[in-house]
Design a protein around this motif. Structure first.
Motif, short mmCIF file in Angstrom:
data_model
loop_
_atom_site.label_atom_id
_atom_site.label_comp_id
_atom_site.label_asym_id
_atom_site.label_seq_id
_atom_site.Cartn_x
_atom_site.Cartn_y
_atom_site.Cartn_z
N ILE A 18 0.84 -1.20 0.00
CA ILE A 18 0.00 0.00 0.00
C ILE A 18 0.87 1.24 0.00
CG2 ILE A 18 -1.60 1.35 1.39
CD1 ILE A 18 -2.72 -1.34 2.38
N HIS A 19 1.83 1.25 0.90
CA HIS A 19 2.62 2.46 1.01
C HIS A 19 3.57 2.63 -0.16
CE1 HIS A 19 1.30 2.03 5.23
NE2 HIS A 19 1.17 3.32 5.10
N TYR A 20 4.01 1.51 -0.71
CA TYR A 20 4.93 1.60 -1.83
C TYR A 20 4.27 2.28 -3.03
CZ TYR A 20 8.11 -0.22 -5.43
OH TYR A 20 8.99 -0.35 -6.46
N PHE A 21 3.08 1.81 -3.34
CA PHE A 21 2.43 2.41 -4.51
C PHE A 21 1.97 3.83 -4.22
CE2 PHE A 21 2.23 -2.08 -5.68
CZ PHE A 21 2.81 -1.98 -6.93
N ALA A 22 1.52 4.02 -3.00
CA ALA A 22 1.12 5.39 -2.64
C ALA A 22 2.32 6.33 -2.73
CB ALA A 22 0.53 5.42 -1.24
N PHE A 23 3.46 5.81 -2.36
CA PHE A 23 4.68 6.61 -2.40
C PHE A 23 4.99 7.04 -3.84
CE2 PHE A 23 9.52 6.45 -2.17
CZ PHE A 23 9.61 7.72 -1.66
N ILE A 24 4.94 6.07 -4.74
CA ILE A 24 5.24 6.40 -6.14
C ILE A 24 4.21 7.41 -6.67
CG2 ILE A 24 5.39 5.46 -8.45
CD1 ILE A 24 6.52 2.92 -7.19
N LEU A 25 2.95 7.12 -6.37
CA LEU A 25 1.91 8.02 -6.86
C LEU A 25 2.08 9.42 -6.29
CD1 LEU A 25 -1.28 5.83 -6.85
CD2 LEU A 25 0.01 6.71 -8.79
N SER A 26 2.46 9.48 -5.01
CA SER A 26 2.59 10.81 -4.42
C SER A 26 3.74 11.58 -5.05
CB SER A 26 2.79 10.69 -2.92
OG SER A 26 4.01 10.05 -2.63
N MET A 27 4.79 10.86 -5.41
CA MET A 27 5.89 11.57 -6.08
C MET A 27 5.42 12.11 -7.42
SD MET A 27 9.39 9.59 -5.16
CE MET A 27 8.97 7.99 -5.76
N LEU A 28 4.66 11.28 -8.13
CA LEU A 28 4.12 11.76 -9.40
C LEU A 28 3.22 12.97 -9.16
CD1 LEU A 28 3.29 8.36 -11.08
CD2 LEU A 28 5.00 10.00 -11.81
N GLY A 29 2.46 12.88 -8.09
CA GLY A 29 1.55 13.97 -7.78
C GLY A 29 2.29 15.27 -7.53
N VAL A 30 3.41 15.19 -6.84
CA VAL A 30 4.15 16.42 -6.55
C VAL A 30 4.61 17.08 -7.83
CG1 VAL A 30 6.23 17.33 -5.52
CG2 VAL A 30 4.94 15.65 -4.29
N VAL A 31 5.13 16.30 -8.75
CA VAL A 31 5.72 16.95 -9.92
C VAL A 31 4.67 17.46 -10.90
CG1 VAL A 31 7.89 15.73 -9.73
CG2 VAL A 31 6.10 14.80 -11.15
N VAL A 32 3.44 16.94 -10.80
CA VAL A 32 2.45 17.48 -11.72
C VAL A 32 1.50 18.45 -11.04
CG1 VAL A 32 2.54 15.51 -13.27
CG2 VAL A 32 0.89 15.54 -11.43
N ALA A 33 1.75 18.74 -9.77
CA ALA A 33 0.86 19.65 -9.06
C ALA A 33 0.92 21.04 -9.69
CB ALA A 33 1.25 19.73 -7.59
N ALA A 34 -0.24 21.66 -9.75
CA ALA A 34 -0.29 22.98 -10.39
C ALA A 34 -0.54 24.09 -9.41
CB ALA A 34 -1.35 23.00 -11.48
N ASN A 35 -0.81 23.75 -8.16
CA ASN A 35 -1.00 24.83 -7.19
C ASN A 35 -0.48 24.39 -5.83
OD1 ASN A 35 -2.99 23.19 -6.05
ND2 ASN A 35 -4.59 24.18 -7.25
N GLY A 36 -0.44 25.32 -4.93
CA GLY A 36 0.18 25.06 -3.64
C GLY A 36 -0.47 23.93 -2.89
N VAL A 37 -1.80 23.90 -2.89
CA VAL A 37 -2.49 22.88 -2.12
C VAL A 37 -2.10 21.49 -2.59
CG1 VAL A 37 -4.74 21.80 -1.96
CG2 VAL A 37 -4.43 24.11 -1.18
N THR A 38 -2.18 21.29 -3.90
CA THR A 38 -1.88 19.97 -4.42
C THR A 38 -0.42 19.62 -4.15
OG1 THR A 38 -3.13 20.90 -6.24
CG2 THR A 38 -2.55 18.61 -6.40
N PHE A 39 0.42 20.59 -4.39
CA PHE A 39 1.85 20.34 -4.18
C PHE A 39 2.11 19.90 -2.76
CE2 PHE A 39 6.20 21.51 -3.29
CZ PHE A 39 6.87 21.15 -4.45
#
Lengths: 306, 197, 471, 628
Positions: free
Chosen positions: D42-63
């Motif tokens: 669970i944490h492994y995949f969430a970790f990868i997804l969260s990293m992807l999320g950071v780099v595609v975030a477009a605003n402060g909240v998402t980032f």
């Protein structure tokens, strides 16, 4: 192009001769009967004929590393500055690549030392790692400084530029760089006072310790690598720090160049005779001098413009 | 008359500070409450404020008579120590009391020309608050602390009657109610041997 | 009528506690749940809604606080059902506990809903005095001593509040007459108070009383000691409701003080809360048991709420308030289980739970532990986020931005001490120590679940919108 | 619009995928080794997804949301095996440090968005431009990102946290997660905080130079293979920062193309480090998986049992040592070139600073070679130093596949360097930089040029081809010679060679440790059982050296000691309130009223002094009291 190839062949042939020459000069000065200048070739031939004894403890690394020690150096030979004006040279390789190639060779040499599980090999590698780690910054600073003065970072181009327009206004930094480079030449090639290539006494060995378990063709490869390395350094010194004699035609230029190489060898031999091997932990002092001169050279050039 | 009573109020409080017997302390407290009640009556009469007259009456009945009596009974029943030696040396207390008075007057100085009432009343109330606190500080036994708490209540009342000319009836009744509840709780708490605090 | 329904459950509890029949205990959770109905109704009514003339007026702010308190009350009554299984308590004492709990609840409801400073104070005093006896239910020497302590410190604090109230009344009586006791009237006329210094003095004394009550500097540990000595639901009540009542008063008083002189108020609260957080953070650094730990962290949160409130971040303050009101009682209630075997041990406290109930329990407590140090998406995180934003905004508009940023840096450094300690404790609870089997009862899990749902509900868009509307 | 897919984001998505996909295979193979598998998954995949999320975030909240999710999941991932010694303190430290950084990012966002975290980055630029103290924002960002990236002096957590994680996670954290911080720097420095004063660039440069040196020096003294690699991450982050700092400096000086060149170098090194550090951690993880120890002294000779691990590790080791013709060499070459391009700068302070950076980088290079000779030689070569190493086997196919795939990534970075540089160029151009691709490859992909006047040239492909050709020729000649080979044991001056007679890692690093002993302050533990009556003869002897990093000792330990000290005194103070509560309240009231009177009404020094005196006396009399 012929000049290019024959230069490389010439350097390859000169490599064992230069080392023998140093040995001979030393012996002569010590009132011994000097060895023949062709002793290098004789040893090479003898080693080729021998069977190879490989350590039981060693892995595939021992079978591969000797080639990887030699090949970067051979490649580096192609990238040296020309010995005569107008001759072909490889212009697109810069000094970092050259130092990188030398370091690649050393890297595998050190691994080779660790492979046979001998305590000597580890000792040699450890010392070599120590010395080369300190050589690296001095080398880069020196090269940086020289290429600044030459106005080009490419090593071949720098040699040519230096020969054409000697930077008279920067003689001070040029001199510093030369001193630094000469010390590096001694250190990288394992000459006295950094290392004594002739003894097999554990206290003094660096280079020899690493290859203590290498025999036959492998040893031949390593020995060749050592001589090629010396020739690379000598010719770099000759073309970068003794930039004259290139205006002549190819043959006289080559003669002058060979003369310069022998001069460098002679200088090394004289130093070897007149100094004692330094204790390992005194070596950084010497390398420190090299680093300081390299730095001085750069700073003088940068700040004073001298 | 008002000033005289206030002076008396302060005097009884200060005297209570230096008392080292429990019953004497209760007596001074009762006197203190009595002056307060009288004060309320006097001011109430002058302002013709019925609520305040009532408060004065209740104060006298409750605080000057009932509570000291109840406390006395409680102290007998639970065998509270009647010796209440002050923890702070008299030398210090002698210096502290005037210091507090001076300080409160200094504190009240900026308001003296602002309200229509007398700023000194505020000052005296605050100083009696401090003095009651001091009463709590200087004793380690429970009973004087209770008295201290009660005289703090008195200081509040003083402020209420003098500075504001009477608080809303509702509040005053509420305060009395809470006071009674406090006594009940104290009674419950005392159901064990007297604690050294 | 509304008021009657609001006060019915606690009064019922009060009455039922005199009966000895077993159905009385069953009645308790039912009656406490019943309080939700009038509170929910109150939400629907137009505000401000007069419950009892102008004395008790429900507006958005106190309806919100009342809701929080009711939920805490429900949680606590649920946990009370199994109190006698975790601790040694006689039936008589238990019933007496309920009796005072009922009184406490009545007092609190009065003080929360009060629009009148006097009634506010009366309710508070009633609640305070009734808790004294609730502490005493634990028949240990320590509890007895702490009950006295509480009696005296609480009484002093409450008296200070009243003193302050009277001074404020005195300051504003010339313009408002008897109306000077009403919060709303005062708020409107605050700028016209003829003697601001008198008002400020009153405010300072009242605030002082409240701060002492909430355990601010320098009285940081007394509350912790009391909670340590008493039964755990008392601690939950303290942190969840009693301090809510005090805080509600602070909200109202500071709103008025803000209009009198914002700078004075600001620096007063700022200096006070920073000092508090300084002391508290280092006390937390040394805390060795759950009760003191949670109690100290509760003080920290209240300091932050006060800070956010006066910095203009009313939304942040209220959100933080809500999160605090749910988290703290939940954690205090869980200490009953966490410490039921081998008190004072952090290591392994979250291990050794069997069954679905047990798993749910440790999961929830783990979440609460992390939520309390504002790890997103905890409401605490958002409240601190908005709180700091409010502080920066506040500073941006003034000329002391750098000083404010320095203060924020200090605050963050102190919060990081707390954070570090909590993370260490959490890891120790979860991953270290021996796993001793522990018993969890459904009522406790249910209570925790209610709090968890409450926490999540705080983050719903509609509730944030509601909170933003209050400021 | 919570997400943004501009070239920079896509570039880093690409980076994450490059790092994560081989890791998936490796992780699959590693999974049987883990007890809490679902927790891990669970944490492994969430970790990868969260990293992807950071780099595609477009605003402060998402980032911030994904950033935090990244921290939380990685925290839990490290805690996958909490029984291991040292994991708990390491994770605690990690968790603390990552939130330390988070807070600063938060502050940055709060200021840069005016409290509305949902606005895009472009709007933030406008707000930042009007903020009175841009340096403050710069420091917030720097602290926020560098604490994640592990640059000096915020690096201390890294050598603890990365080794504590399961190996696939170490690879992800060290290889990929640190790069997210680099992404943040690119995104916010180039997009939001632009333009910069010169000092910022110099600061980044200095931090980079320091990090690179400190990282490699402590790596050398490390015996725990994963901690060694973690220290190398610090070094490489330092190198990236040098490139980044040079880019900033050139930009301030208006040298657009040089600046782009330096940024490309930094990006290139970011990719390279991702590839070889992931590979190295995977290799280390395989070794750990087989030998059950992280202590490098217990390895040896593993090349025989684990050839695939050994050779892929070698590839990565050569690459991280920046030896030609590998990708590591190319990026470091670019960074050197950008440093050397500074000869056109006239600013004197820079002229003095840059040689030092060059020196630091060069020394780092030399030491890195020494370090990887040590790591590789002691681990894979020689004789097995422990029973664990003797019983090692090659790891399972999934893990092998993971390593081979990552080796493929390393090779692709080497072979297709021009294409990668094209990507970096596109990303930078999208951020409004000058394109530098055409200047780097003016005549096709064979030669790589420095963009400076008289800059250097390197020809990676030609170099590779010539090296392969020469080596091939030599090998061919050797075969043709038909030399007889004979096996014989290693000659050791008459002694029998055994595992115990080999050089140890401690011994290998000995000379360097001794040379830098002023920095290391090594603690030596020599234990020796002498035969009675014979001082020089002994039956048993052991020698260990431990190095506690300077920053940890001076900075972190002293902070911890200070906190302890303060808390001790606070606690003592707090104990007054148990017995003197009424007195405390008394004094408190006094003080508050006094302060109101003095500060809020009218201030004068005399009254202030008077207040102080009164307060001191009253506190002394009422609270402290007299000794009984």
């Amino acid at each position: 192009m012929i000049g290019y190839v024959s230069t490389i062949v010439l350097l390859l042939l000169l490599a064992p001769i230069l080392l023998s020459f140093i040995k001979a000069v030393k012996m002569w000065l010590l009132y011994k009967r000097p060895v023949s200048l062709l002793q290098g070739f004789r040893d090479f031939g003898k080693l080729l004929r021998k069977e190879t004894v490989v350590s039981e403890e060693a892995s595939a690394m021992t079978r591969i590393a000797p080639f990887l020690v030699l090949s970067p150096l051979l490649v580096a030979l192609f990238y040296l500055p020309p010995i005569a004006k107008g001759a072909y040279y490889v212009s697109f390789v810069d000094a970092f690549t050259l130092t990188g190639l030398l370091a690649l060779s050393t890297f595998f040499l050190m691994l080779l030392g660790l492979d046979s599980a001998s305590s000597f090999g580890g000792m040699g590698s450890s010392r070599e790692a120590f010395i080369s780690a300190l050589v690296e910054p001095a080398m880069i600073l020196t090269i940086f400084s020289v290429s600044m003065m030459a106005g080009d970072l490419g090593i071949g181009q720098a040699g040519v530029n230096l020969a054409e327009h000697f930077p008279r206004e920067h003689t001070a930094s040029f001199l510093f760089a030369a001193i630094s480079f000469f010390i590096l030449l001694i250190a990288e090639n394992g000459r006295i006072p950094v290392d004594n290539p002739e003894t097999h006494l554990e206290l003094t060995m660096v280079h020899e310790a690493m290859i203590l378990d290498i025999t036959g063709v492998y040893l031949a490869l390593i020995e060749t690598a050592a001589s090629v390395k010396f020739v690379i350094f000598a010719s770099l010194f000759a073309s970068l720090f003794l930039p004259f004699g290139m205006e002549e035609a190819w043959l006289p230029a080559a003669m002058i160049f060979v003369g310069k190489l022998f001069a460098v060898a002679l200088a090394v031999a004289l130093i070897e005779v007149n100094t004692a091997k330094l204790r390992l932990f005194k070596v950084p002092n010497l390398l420190g001098i090299a680093i300081v001169f390299a730095f001085l050279s750069l700073i003088t050039y940068y700040v004073l413009g001298a | 008359m008002v000033d005289f009573l206030i002076g008396l109020f302060l005097a009884t409080l200060i005297t209570a500070l230096f008392t080292s017997r429990l019953y004497r302390l209760l007596f001074w407290y009762s006197l203190n409450s009595l002056t307060l009640g009288l004060l309320a009556l006097v001011i109430g009469a002058r302002l013709d404020d019925r609520a305040m007259l009532m408060t004065g009456g209740v104060t006298i009945a409750l605080k000057a008579l009932a509570i000291p009596y109840v406390l006395k009974v409680l102290s007998r029943r639970f065998g509270l120590s009647r010796q209440t030696p002050p923890g702070i040396k008299t030398q210090y207390a002698i210096m502290l009391v005037p210091a507090i008075l001076v300080f409160t007057f200094y504190l009240a100085e900026p308001i003296s020309h602002m309200v229509q009432g007398n700023a000194n009343y505020v000052a005296i109330s605050i100083s009696s608050l401090f003095l009651s606190l001091l009463l709590m500080i200087e004793h380690r036994n429970v009973a004087p602390k209770i008295v201290g708490f009660l005289s703090m209540e008195n200081a509040l009342f003083l402020l209420g009657t003098t500075a504001t000319r009477g608080m809303p009836m509702l509040v005053e009744l509420g305060i009395f109610f809470d006071l009674l509840m406090a006594i009940v709780v104290i009674n419950l708490l005392l159901y064990r041997e007297e604690a050294e605090l | 009528m509304m008021l009657f329904f609001l006060l019915l459950p606690p009064l019922l509890m009060f009455v039922a506690s005199f009966s000895r029949s077993p159905w009385a205990r069953k009645l308790l959770p039912v009656s406490s749940f019943a309080v939700l109905i009038p509170v929910a109704l109150l939400f629907r009514l137009p505000k401000p809604y007069e419950l009892w003339g102008r004395y008790l007026v429900a507006d958005d702010l106190n309806t919100y606080i009342l809701l929080l308190s009711s939920i805490v009350g429900i949680g606590v009554t649920l946990a009370l059902l199994t109190l006698d299984r975790h601790v040694k308590i006689s039936t008589k004492a238990l019933y007496r506990f309920y009796r005072f709990f009922g009184l406490f609840w009545v007092g609190l409801s009065l003080s929360i809903l009060a629009n009148h400073m006097g009634i506010y104070w009366i309710g508070l005093e009633m609640a305070t005095l009734s808790t004294v006896y609730m502490i005493k239910t634990n028949r240990s020497a320590a509890a007895h001593k702490e009950a006295w302590n509480y009696m005296i410190v609480g009484a002093i604090a409450i008296s200070l509040i009243l003193f302050g109230i009277i001074l404020i009344y005195a300051a504003s009586k010339p313009i408002l007459g008897e109306q000077a006791m009403l919060f709303d009237a005062l708020l409107i006329k605050a700028r016209e108070i003829p003697s601001p210094f008198l008002f400020e003095m009153g405010f300072a004394i009242a605030a002082l009383g409240m701060f002492v009550k909430m355990g601010f500097f320098p009285m940081n540990l007394w509350l912790a000691h009391i909670e340590r000595a008493s039964f755990y639901p008392v601690a939950a009540l303290f942190s969840g409701i009693l301090e809510s009542g005090v805080m509600a008063g602070f909200f109202r008083f500071s709103r008025i003080a803000e209009r009198v002189n914002y700078d004075h108020l600001f620096f007063f609260v700022f200096a006070y809360t920073l000092l508090t957080i300084f002391i508290v953070s280092f006390l937390i650094f040394r805390a060795k048991d759950f009760m003191r730990l949670f109690s100290l962290s509760g003080i920290e949160h209240m300091a932050l709420i006060a800070l956010f409130w006066v910095s203009g971040g009313s939304f942040a303050a209220l959100l933080h308030f809500g999160a605090h009101a749910f988290l703290k009682p939940a954690l205090f209630l869980s200490t009953g289980v966490l410490e039921s075997t081998g008190r004072y041990h952090f290591a392994g406290a979250l291990r050794g739970y069997a069954g679905l109930r047990g798993k749910l329990f440790w999961f929830l407590v783990g979440l609460f532990m992390l939520a309390i140090v504002s790890i997103p998406p905890s409401p605490m995180f958002f409240s601190e986020l908005y709180g700091f934003a409010a502080m920066i905004d506040d500073a941006k508009s003034s000329h002391h931005l750098l000083a404010m940023l320095g203060a924020i840096a200090l605050l963050l450094a102190l919060l990081s001490v707390i954070f570090y300690r909590f993370v260490a404790i959490y890891q120790s609870m979860k991953y270290e120590g021996e796993a001793e089997p522990k018993k969890v009862y459904s009522s406790e899990v249910l209570a925790l679940t209610i709090f968890a749902v409450g926490l999540v509900a705080l983050l719903l868009p509609s509730s944030t919108a509601f909170l933003k509307g209050i400021g | 619009m919570a997400f943004l897919f501009d070239p920079l984001s896509v570039l880093f998505v690409f980076l994450i995928l490059l790092g994560a996909v081989p890791n998936l295979f490796y992780s699959r193979g590693y999974l049987p080794h883990i007890e809490r598998r679902w927790h891990y998954r669970i944490h492994y995949f969430a970790f990868i997804l969260s990293m992807l999320g950071v780099v595609v975030a477009a605003n402060g909240v998402t980032f911030l949301l994904f950033w935090e999710l990244m921290s939380l999941t990685s925290w839990q991932l490290i805690l996958t095996e909490p029984e291991e010694e040292g994991t708990i303190p390491a994770t605690r430290f990690y968790f603390f440090m990552t939130h330390f950084g988070f807070v600063f990012l938060l502050l940055f966002f709060l200021i840069a968005t005016d409290g509305d975290l949902e606005i895009g980055f472009a709007q933030m630029h406008g707000i930042v431009a009007h903020f009175a103290y841009p340096s403050l924002l710069f420091f917030f960002l720097l602290l926020g990102f560098l604490s994640k990236a592990g640059a000096v002096p915020l690096h201390v957590w890294l050598p603890y946290a990365h080794p504590a994680a399961p190996s696939p996670v170490s690879a992800l954290m060290s290889g990929v997660m640190l790069k997210i911080a680099i992404y943040g720097m690119f995104r916010f420095f180039l997009d939001v905080l632009y333009p910069w004063p010169l000092e910022w660039g110099i600061l980044v440069l200095v931090v980079g130079a320091l990090s690179s040196l400190v990282g490699v020096l402590y790596a050398l003294s490390e015996h725990d293979i994963k901690a060694l690699l973690a220290n190398h991450s610090i070094e490489n982050i330092g190198i990236i920062l040098i490139g980044f700092g040079m880019g900033m400096i050139f930009d301030t000086l208006g040298l657009g193309i040089l600046s782009s060149f330096a940024f490309i170098a930094a990006l290139f090194h970011t990719f390279n480090h991702m590839s070889f550090k992931s590979l190295l951690f995977m290799g280390a993880g395989s070794v750990l998986h087989e030998t059950h120890t992280k202590n490098i002294e217990a390895y040896g000779g593993l090349i025989k049992a684990m050839p695939i691990t050994a050779w892929t590790f070698l590839l990565a080791a050569v690459s991280i040592s920046a030896l030609p013709p590998t990708n590591g060499f190319l990026s470091e070459w670019m960074i050197f070139q950008s440093l050397l391009s500074s000869n056109t700068i006239t600013d004197m302070s820079l002229k003095l600073a840059i040689p030092f950076a060059i020196f630091a980088l060069a020394l780092t290079g030399g030491l890195a070679i020494a370090c990887f000779v040590k790591a590789y030689g002691i681990t894979f070569l020689g004789l097995q130093r422990s029973a664990n190493a003797r019983h090692a086997h090659e790891v399972n196919p999934a893990m092998r596949l993971g390593m081979l795939a990552m080796a493929g990534v390393v090779l692709s970075l080497m072979l297709f360097a021009p294409s990668y540089i094209r990507l970096f160029d596109i990303a930078l151009v999208s951020l409004g930089r000058v394109g530098a691709y055409d200047a780097i490859f003016p005549e096709g992909i064979w030669h790589m040029h420095s963009v400076a006047i008289n800059g250097g040239v390197v020809s990676p492909l030609i170099l590779l081809a010539s090296l392969l050709a020469v080596t091939g020729l030599l090998l061919y000649a050797y075969r043709a010679l038909g030399v007889k080979e004979r096996l014989h044991r290693t000659w050791a001056c008459g002694y029998r060679t055994g595992p115990r007679t080999q050089y140890s890692a401690t011994g290998f690093a000995g000379p360097i440790r001794r040379f830098f002993s002023w920095l290391y302050r090594p603690q030596e533990h020599l234990h020796r059982e002498s035969i009675p009556g014979h001082e020089s003869k002994f039956t048993d002897s052991s020698y260990e050296v431990h190095v506690r990093p300077l920053f940890e000792r001076s900075l972190y330990d002293s902070v911890a000691a200070a906190a302890n000290w303060v808390s001790y005194w606070v606690y003592r103070l707090a104990h007054f309130e148990q017995t003197r509560y009424a007195a405390m309240i008394f004094n408190l009231t006094l003080m508050v009223l006094f302060s109101y009177r003095i500060f809020a009404h009218e201030f004068s020094w005399a009254t202030f002094a008077l207040e102080s005196v009164v307060m001191v006396i009253s506190i002394k009399v009422l609270i402290i009291g007299e000794k009984e």
